[in-house]
Every structure is written in structure tokens, then in C-alpha cells.
Design an enzyme around this catalytic site. Sequence first.
Site, short mmCIF file in Angstrom:
data_model
loop_
_atom_site.label_atom_id
_atom_site.label_comp_id
_atom_site.label_asym_id
_atom_site.label_seq_id
_atom_site.Cartn_x
_atom_site.Cartn_y
_atom_site.Cartn_z
N GLY A 32 20.54 24.95 78.61
CA GLY A 32 19.44 24.61 77.72
C GLY A 32 19.96 24.15 76.37
O GLY A 32 21.09 23.66 76.27
N ARG B 202 20.94 37.59 77.12
CA ARG B 202 20.29 38.89 77.22
C ARG B 202 21.20 39.82 78.00
O ARG B 202 21.83 39.42 78.98
CB ARG B 202 18.92 38.78 77.91
CG ARG B 202 17.84 38.15 77.05
CD ARG B 202 17.42 39.06 75.91
NE ARG B 202 16.31 38.53 75.14
CZ ARG B 202 16.44 37.80 74.04
NH1 ARG B 202 17.65 37.49 73.60
NH2 ARG B 202 15.37 37.38 73.38
N GLU C 185 18.33 47.50 73.91
CA GLU C 185 18.38 47.25 72.48
C GLU C 185 17.09 47.71 71.83
O GLU C 185 16.01 47.42 72.35
CB GLU C 185 18.60 45.75 72.21
CG GLU C 185 19.93 45.23 72.72
CD GLU C 185 20.21 43.80 72.25
OE1 GLU C 185 19.65 43.38 71.21
OE2 GLU C 185 20.99 43.10 72.91
N HIS D 181 24.34 42.04 67.97
CA HIS D 181 23.29 41.01 68.10
C HIS D 181 23.15 40.22 66.79
O HIS D 181 22.08 40.16 66.18
CB HIS D 181 21.95 41.64 68.49
CG HIS D 181 21.05 40.67 69.20
ND1 HIS D 181 20.17 41.04 70.18
CD2 HIS D 181 20.91 39.32 69.07
CE1 HIS D 181 19.51 39.99 70.63
NE2 HIS D 181 19.94 38.93 69.96
#
Length: 323
Positions: free
Chosen positions: A157, A240, A269, A288
Site C-alpha cells: 500500500g 500491527r 498495546e 510504537h
Amino acid sequence: MGPLIWIIDEEWLDYEDEIRVLEQAFPSCAIKKSGYDYRGDLDKFGYLADAIISQIYVKLDAGAISKLEKCKVISVYGGGYDRVDVLSANKRGIAIAFVPGYCTDDIADYVMSCILRANKPIDSYGSALNDRIWGLPAAGKLRHRIQGSRLFIIGLGRIGRTAAAKAKALKMEVSAYDPYVNEEAMDSMGVRKYDSLEEGLGEADYVSVHARLTSETEGMIGIEQLSRMKPDALLINTARGKIVREKDLVEAVTNHIISGAIVDVVAVEPPSFDEPIFHCPGIAVTPHVSYLSVESFKELKTRTAENVVKVLRGEELKDIASV
């Protein structure tokens, strides 16, 4: 009286950008804030919110959504919205807005940093210097140069394509697995298409995960797939945590099936920090932060608030989630 906008978050230090956008559009709006344990506030005032701005970690399930009496939009801070029950929201006429593409370059830069760090680990020579070792003996195991090394991207993507372009600039050989991108499109980017995930894994020196978390991709990389990788290959995950089976990744690195991993996301998370992945030599975990820069952070906060404004004004919004 203007609309009630409810922010659910425990991460941001301030909401200056959001407040500026919201108050400019709705001078008499009311803005309230809750933390992740928001259920009490839902019953006190949240059920009357016209719009919700939600951190990506917040779980908005069918039960919570069923109590929203006036809500028109849930605007999520980020490009993912997997913790929101989109189907339940849509049934109640609530739009789920998100912010794709705001950190494309930032995450791609993080991937390049991982590759460069693995190839030239300039932060790892302290013990050699302490032991007064110099030159080749201090280098440890040598790696092949980056030019000509193979990067395999899972999910081509926006971010995957940008990472591919940056890797090509480093003269790497780039391949990808993405069932939704055809061979012609990949050829135009100078990327080799693999129809088999396992085959692509087997050829790579570096593997970078950029797939969206769905029922199809959850757990798609486990010990079977990791065992297909080269023993000196590195896995990078900025997508993820649940796409990679965390227990299997720890096993693969511990048993030297692969050389290591750098992950910016974990399965749960926020984490407890007691999870084995945080204590596995060979796996570097970052908190993150791959998406962050001055520019990306401001864009994320601003666009998230602008999504609320557009929906409440009845304006067209293209960044809407659907099932």
C-alpha cells in the site's frame, strides 16, 4: 449551543491543534476528555456526544456504540480502526473516519533505519571499546552490503510503496507479496511480485510487514513462515503486532531460525512490558513511534479534527471506513 465533542485518549500531552480546528468551525462547541477507562463517562455525558475523537488503542465495541444517542462520527487518530465495531456504528448511522497516509514517509524512513542499523550497528561497539578491541576483531559477524540485498515487503500500500522506492534508491532488490496489487503495477515500481508469501520470505535478506490487520492477515506469519526465512534474515514489523504470532517470533529468534527482528508494534498495546518479546535477545522493540515526526504528528491531529468538522457539517469525506 454547539456540538459536544468527546476526546478519548491517554497519550497526547495537549490538544491545541484539535481545539483550534474545532473551535474555528464551531465557536460554541463543548469539548470533553476521558481516558481509556471511559465507560463511566459514557453514562455521565458521553452518550450525548455529537462526535468522538478516539485514540487507536480505545476499544469501542457494540455495547458502547449502542449507548450513543447523537453521535455522527467516530474519528480515529491514525490509519487503523480495528478496535472500533464498524458494523455496529454504521447500523446506527455513525461514520468511522480515519487518517490514511499521514506518516507514509516517516514509517518508510524507520524501515530504512532498521536496515541500516542491522547492516552497520554503530551503537553496538561499546563493549569492544571497553575491552580495548580495535578493527576487524571488533566487527563481529560481517553482513553483506545493502546494495544488492533483498527486501521483501508484505503489503504494498502507501507505506509499502514508499519503502520500496527508498530501498530502490539504496540499490536494493525489492520484491513484494500483496494479492491486491497486480504484477503490472509492481513492475512499474521495479518490484518483483510473489504470489506465494513463503517463497518471498525464503529469498529475502530483510522482510518488512505493512499489511492491514484483518481476519485474513491476523497471525499470517508464524513459525512455519518464519522457518522459510534465511538464518541471517531480519524481520521488521511496523504494521500491527497481531499479524506476526508473537510467541513464534520469540521462538524463531531464540532458536536462531532467523537472525533477529525489529518491531514497533506488539500484540497487546499498550503492553504490560512483561511479555516475552520485551526480554528476547535479538528482538529490538520500539514503543510504537515509527510514525512520528513534527510534520506527521501535526497532520494527524489536525486531520482527525477536520474529519469531525466535515461530517458534522454534512460535507463529503473520503476517509470513511466501511465493512
